[in-house]
Design a protein around this motif. Structure first.
Motif, mmCIF file in Angstrom:
data_model
loop_
_atom_site.group_PDB
_atom_site.id
_atom_site.type_symbol
_atom_site.label_atom_id
_atom_site.label_comp_id
_atom_site.label_asym_id
_atom_site.label_seq_id
_atom_site.Cartn_x
_atom_site.Cartn_y
_atom_site.Cartn_z
ATOM 1 N N SER A 1 25.934 44.405 57.469
ATOM 2 C CA SER A 1 27.034 44.130 56.542
ATOM 3 C C SER A 1 28.374 44.546 57.153
ATOM 4 N N ARG B 1 29.317 41.831 59.617
ATOM 5 C CA ARG B 1 29.853 40.642 58.940
ATOM 6 C C ARG B 1 31.299 40.881 58.507
ATOM 7 N N GLU B 2 31.581 42.072 57.990
ATOM 8 C CA GLU B 2 32.946 42.409 57.593
ATOM 9 C C GLU B 2 33.883 42.403 58.807
ATOM 10 N N GLN C 1 33.466 40.761 61.591
ATOM 11 C CA GLN C 1 33.606 39.381 62.054
ATOM 12 C C GLN C 1 34.634 38.630 61.218
ATOM 13 N N ARG C 2 34.579 38.809 59.914
ATOM 14 C CA ARG C 2 35.536 38.124 59.040
ATOM 15 C C ARG C 2 36.956 38.652 59.260
#
Length: 131
Positions: free
Chosen positions: A99, A102-103, A105-106
């Protein structure tokens, strides 16, 4: 320093910070099964020096997560097992790492879009000035 250059500098610092964060997250994920491995965390700090109340971001020191205990694993056949048959695993939680990845990456993608937009605006301004 022009406003376009400042925005490019801020975006570039965000890209570098998120890239370093992703490197540490991928290192944590790859060492999830390494006995005794402690998860690495990185904090962001404000980097001054761009002037006019504009500041960039940079990564702080890399720290080991000492707040989370290492997982105790029962395997009497393992070479690191103590007399009770337990050894210390890692404190990496793959759900948290994925998670966080993903954060990161965004956030990286958002900084990249901001960088591209500032570059396009700067190129558009140069085209207007050439006319």
């Amino acid at each position: 320093m022009s406003d376009f250059a400042k925005s490019l500098s801020v975006s570039a610092s965000g890209l570098q910070a998120q890239a370093q964060r992703l490197r540490h997250l991928s290192e944590n994920i790859s060492n999830a099964d390494t006995p005794g491995y402690r998860r690495k965390t990185v904090a962001f700090e404000t980097a001054f020096g761009l002037g006019d109340s504009v500041s960039a971001v940079e990564t702080g020191r890399v720290r080991l997560d000492r707040n989370t205990d290492l997982e105790r694993i029962y395997d009497p056949q393992h070479p690191l097992a103590d007399e009770t048959g337990h050894y210390d695993g890692s404190n990496v939680n793959l759900l948290i790492e994925l998670s966080d990845a993903r954060e990161a990456q965004r956030s990286y993608e958002a900084n990249l879009k901001m960088f591209e937009q500032a570059r396009k605006m700067s190129a558009g301004l140069m085209d207007l000035l050439r006319r």
